[in-house]
Each structure stands twice: as structure tokens, then as C-alpha cells.
Scaffold this active site. Structure first.
Site, mmCIF file in Angstrom:
data_model
loop_
_atom_site.group_PDB
_atom_site.id
_atom_site.type_symbol
_atom_site.label_atom_id
_atom_site.label_comp_id
_atom_site.label_asym_id
_atom_site.label_seq_id
_atom_site.Cartn_x
_atom_site.Cartn_y
_atom_site.Cartn_z
ATOM 1 N N ASN A 35 -1.284 -4.942 -1.460
ATOM 2 C CA ASN A 35 -1.642 -4.141 -0.298
ATOM 3 C C ASN A 35 -3.004 -3.474 -0.522
ATOM 4 O OD1 ASN A 35 -1.853 -1.968 1.517
ATOM 5 N ND2 ASN A 35 0.371 -1.881 1.754
ATOM 6 N N ASP A 49 6.395 2.000 -5.999
ATOM 7 C CA ASP A 49 7.410 1.716 -5.006
ATOM 8 C C ASP A 49 7.481 2.938 -4.098
ATOM 9 O OD1 ASP A 49 9.119 -0.309 -4.019
ATOM 10 O OD2 ASP A 49 10.781 1.052 -4.403
ATOM 11 N N PHE A 78 -1.798 1.709 7.781
ATOM 12 C CA PHE A 78 -0.930 0.545 7.604
ATOM 13 C C PHE A 78 0.517 1.026 7.698
ATOM 14 C CE2 PHE A 78 0.984 1.020 3.375
ATOM 15 C CZ PHE A 78 0.221 2.049 2.847
ATOM 16 N N ASP A 83 2.122 4.399 9.036
ATOM 17 C CA ASP A 83 1.067 5.411 9.236
ATOM 18 C C ASP A 83 0.937 5.906 10.684
ATOM 19 O OD1 ASP A 83 0.280 5.710 6.630
ATOM 20 O OD2 ASP A 83 -1.529 4.476 6.778
ATOM 21 N N HIS A 102 2.114 11.189 -0.179
ATOM 22 C CA HIS A 102 2.998 10.903 -1.303
ATOM 23 C C HIS A 102 2.234 10.169 -2.417
ATOM 24 C CE1 HIS A 102 2.707 7.729 1.597
ATOM 25 N NE2 HIS A 102 3.563 6.898 1.010
ATOM 26 N N ARG A 103 1.427 9.166 -1.999
ATOM 27 C CA ARG A 103 0.687 8.350 -2.976
ATOM 28 C C ARG A 103 -0.388 9.185 -3.673
ATOM 29 N NH1 ARG A 103 -0.056 4.882 0.337
ATOM 30 N NH2 ARG A 103 1.887 3.893 -0.272
#
Ligand code: IMP
Length: 203
Positions: free
Chosen positions: A23, A79, A159, A162, A187-188
Site C-alpha cells: 500500500n 496490521d 485510501f 479515509d 493510528h499509524r
């Protein structure tokens, strides 16, 4: 001192960590977080096999070990999942499948007559490299609401979920924010910043 000289003097100068993902959007977000922390993130464009589990950490841990077994490089895998309160946490670890099958419109439909729109994005980043006893895991989460129709800045922005996820901190969806802005809340961004803080202490 010139910028290049500064970089060469950095103790992290030859330290590259590879993000195993298919991704490109995830990678671009990750690269920006890492570079602000002085870490070079390379992209290993591949998909690691994901075990069936309802725990993100378990999935990420197993994937990162498999990635290391294949490439023998310092690697991270992620994940992630979207956990909707009113659906008792669904789709959670099944988010990729749900996105592929019913997509954003399907999720909006599932929540058609639901007042409580609260949902949480979680990201589990697992890191593994030579000489590490076990994978290291870092978790980030962001709470927000699932809005009733998709909103994005342009058709190329964002993406996955979102365009329907609006973090509590802003009135914009993730798809209306720049990568830099999204990273502040996401979060990422949070999981990767935790990883970077830990990783810098290793050097
Ligand atoms: P993955 O298994 O980690 O790729 O994430 C599962 C699914 O969650 C992805 O297919 C995306 O649809 C969705 N997802 C994960 N992170 C994000 C995000 O930051 N924005 C939007 N959707 C996301």
C-alpha cells in the site's frame, strides 16, 4: 555545517528500515513520520501472508517474522483495522475484506439508522531484525466518527476508509487532510512515532 555533512554524522546514517507493504499510501505516511525522526524507511513492495486471528498484534508479529525469514533485513509490518462501536468492534481485523467487498458505501449502509457513529482505528506495527529475541510491537489508535457520506479533498486523496472517518480532533475526514496533518492524529502516525522513539534509543 552543510545539510549533507550533518546527515553523514548522524548515528543513524546507514540505518534503513524496510516497511513491507503493498500500500503506497501507507508507505508515504510512514516515510514522512520516519524521516522527521531521522530514520530512512524503504519500501519492500510485497504482501506477507496474514494468519487468521482476531488480534492485530498476533497477525503483525507472525507477518514480521515471515518477512524477516524471507529477506533477512530489518523490517516492519503493519496490521490495522477499523473498530466500530455499534457493530461491537466489527470489522476490526477483517477490515481489508470488508473494504474490498462492501466498501465505504456498504459500511455507511450498515450504519444507516444508527445514531452512535463512534469508531476507532488501530494500528499495530511490528519490527524485527537480526539478533532481536522477539518482534517488538507498537500500537496507535485514533477515535472518531463514521460520517454519513464520503468526503475527500480530491478524488486522489486518502485510501480505504479515509473518506468516511472523521477524527474527534477535527471536522475534516482523513481524506480531506494532508499526509502531514493525518499523521498528527492517525493510528499509524502514533504507532510509528512510538517505534521511532524506541528505535533511536537502540542506536
Ligand atoms: P491492513 O490489513 O493493515 O492493510 O488494513 C486493513 C484495512 O483497513 C485496509 O484495507 C484499509 O481499508 C483499512 N485501513 C487501514 N488503515 C487505514 C487508514 O489509515 N485509512 C483508511 N483505511 C485504513
Amino acid at each position: 555545517m552543510k545539510r549533507e555533512e550533518k546527515i553523514n554524522k548522524s548515528p543513524l546514517k546507514s540505518r534503513v528500515v524496510f516497511f513491507v507493504t503493498n500500500n503506497l499510501s501507507k508507505f508515504n505516511e510512514g516515510r514522512m513520520v520516519a524521516s522527521k525522526q531521522g530514520i530512512t524507511l524503504g519500501m519492500l513492495r510485497a504482501k506477507t501472508p496474514e494468519i487468521q486471528s482476531d488480534r492485530l498484534a498476533e497477525i503483525a508479529r507472525r507477518s514480521v517474522l515471515e518477512a524477516f525469514r524471507r529477506w533477512k533485513l530489518p523490517v516492519i509490518v503493519e496490521d490495522a483495522g477499523l473498530f466500530v462501536d455499534e457493530l461491537k468492534g466489527f470489522p476490526g481485523p477483517y477490515s481489508a475484506y470488508v473494504y474490498k467487498t462492501i466498501g465505504n458505501q456498504g459500511l455507511i449502509k450498515l450504519l444507516e439508522n444508527v445514531e452512535n457513529r463512534r469508531a476507532t482505528f488501530r494500528s499495530l506495527i511490528a519490527y524485527y531484525a537480526d539478533k532481536l529475541k522477539a518482534p517488538m510491537c507498537f500500537e496507535g489508535k485514533v477515535v472518531g466518527n463514521i460520517i454519513r457520506e464520503e468526503k475527500r479533498k480530491t478524488s486522489r486523496c486518502g485510501f480505504g476508509f479515509d473518506p468516511i472517518f472523521q477524527p474527534l480532533e477535527t471536522k475534516k475526514t482523513f481524506a480531506e487532510l494532508s499526509i502531514e496533518e493525518k499523521n498528527k492524529f492517525s493510528h499509524r502516525g502514533k504507532a510509528l512515532n512510538q517505534f521511532a522513539e524506541w528505535y533511536k534509543k537502540l542506536q
